[in-house]
Write a protein that holds these residues in place. Structure first.
Motif, mmCIF file in Angstrom:
data_model
loop_
_atom_site.group_PDB
_atom_site.id
_atom_site.type_symbol
_atom_site.label_atom_id
_atom_site.label_comp_id
_atom_site.label_asym_id
_atom_site.label_seq_id
_atom_site.Cartn_x
_atom_site.Cartn_y
_atom_site.Cartn_z
ATOM 1 N N MET A 79 -34.963 -78.746 13.496
ATOM 2 C CA MET A 79 -34.882 -80.202 13.402
ATOM 3 C C MET A 79 -33.464 -80.693 13.727
ATOM 4 S SD MET A 79 -37.938 -81.351 12.759
ATOM 5 C CE MET A 79 -37.867 -82.932 11.905
ATOM 6 N N VAL A 80 -32.457 -79.949 13.280
ATOM 7 C CA VAL A 80 -31.078 -80.296 13.619
ATOM 8 C C VAL A 80 -30.866 -80.132 15.124
ATOM 9 C CG1 VAL A 80 -28.656 -79.605 13.355
ATOM 10 C CG2 VAL A 80 -30.109 -79.835 11.334
ATOM 11 N N HIS A 81 -31.440 -79.087 15.697
ATOM 12 C CA HIS A 81 -31.344 -78.866 17.149
ATOM 13 C C HIS A 81 -31.900 -80.075 17.904
ATOM 14 C CE1 HIS A 81 -31.190 -76.348 20.814
ATOM 15 N NE2 HIS A 81 -32.252 -77.070 21.163
ATOM 16 N N PHE A 82 -33.054 -80.549 17.491
ATOM 17 C CA PHE A 82 -33.642 -81.733 18.135
ATOM 18 C C PHE A 82 -32.710 -82.936 18.009
ATOM 19 C CE2 PHE A 82 -37.997 -79.856 17.222
ATOM 20 C CZ PHE A 82 -38.244 -79.533 18.549
ATOM 21 N N ALA A 83 -32.169 -83.121 16.823
ATOM 22 C CA ALA A 83 -31.300 -84.269 16.583
ATOM 23 C C ALA A 83 -30.032 -84.200 17.444
ATOM 24 C CB ALA A 83 -30.931 -84.344 15.102
ATOM 25 N N LEU A 84 -29.520 -82.993 17.636
ATOM 26 C CA LEU A 84 -28.296 -82.821 18.424
ATOM 27 C C LEU A 84 -28.534 -82.842 19.929
ATOM 28 C CD1 LEU A 84 -26.416 -80.000 16.473
ATOM 29 C CD2 LEU A 84 -25.569 -82.307 16.939
ATOM 30 N N HIS A 85 -29.617 -82.226 20.375
ATOM 31 C CA HIS A 85 -29.804 -81.983 21.799
ATOM 32 C C HIS A 85 -30.982 -82.719 22.438
ATOM 33 C CE1 HIS A 85 -26.821 -78.848 21.312
ATOM 34 N NE2 HIS A 85 -27.541 -78.333 20.346
#
Length: 137
Positions: free
Chosen positions: A14-20
């Protein structure tokens, strides 16, 4: 309470989605490689996140997954509760009063209830946006 790999990996994704993500659909293979998570294991996590409405999914060429809300709309608590089922510190509080025959007379139950409330408040007070902000400062 021990958070399983499923919960930890779901948070990482979920953090990956938010960042990238930036609104684009990210292919499962790209996420798996970037986060060093087995694609097969990631499929099961993404199924849970997708069915719960945390992410949008598009299948086929150009498909993948993306957040369907801004990062500040997702709490760590909501993600962990979805993947872990419960954030309770002890089993007698996670399964309700029927789980323990001593729940009505247990001298320690109020303490466990208070701990559960603290854990819930802590994780519900952190959003994906907060995690990103903390990592960039």
């Amino acid at each position: 309470m021990i958070v399983s790999t499923k919960g930890r990996y779901a948070l990482r994704v979920m953090v990956h989605f938010a960042l990238h993500g930036g609104g684009r659909y990210i292919p499962l293979k790209e996420i798996a490689e970037s986060e060093n998570i087995s694609q097969k294991y990631l499929e099961s996590i993404m199924t849970v996140l997708s069915k719960a409405g945390f992410v949008d999914a598009v299948h086929g060429k150009g498909g993948g997954y993306r957040l369907n809300r801004p990062p500040q709309a997702y709490t760590v608590g909501s993600i962990l509760k979805l993947t872990e089922g419960s954030l309770a510190a002890v089993s007698c509080t996670s399964q309700g009063p029927a789980a323990c025959s001593r729940s009505t007379c247990c001298q320690t139950k109020p303490m466990w209830d208070k701990l559960d409330a603290m854990i819930d408040s802590f994780f519900e007070g952190i959003t994906l946006a907060d995690l990103i902000e903390q990592s960039q400062s």
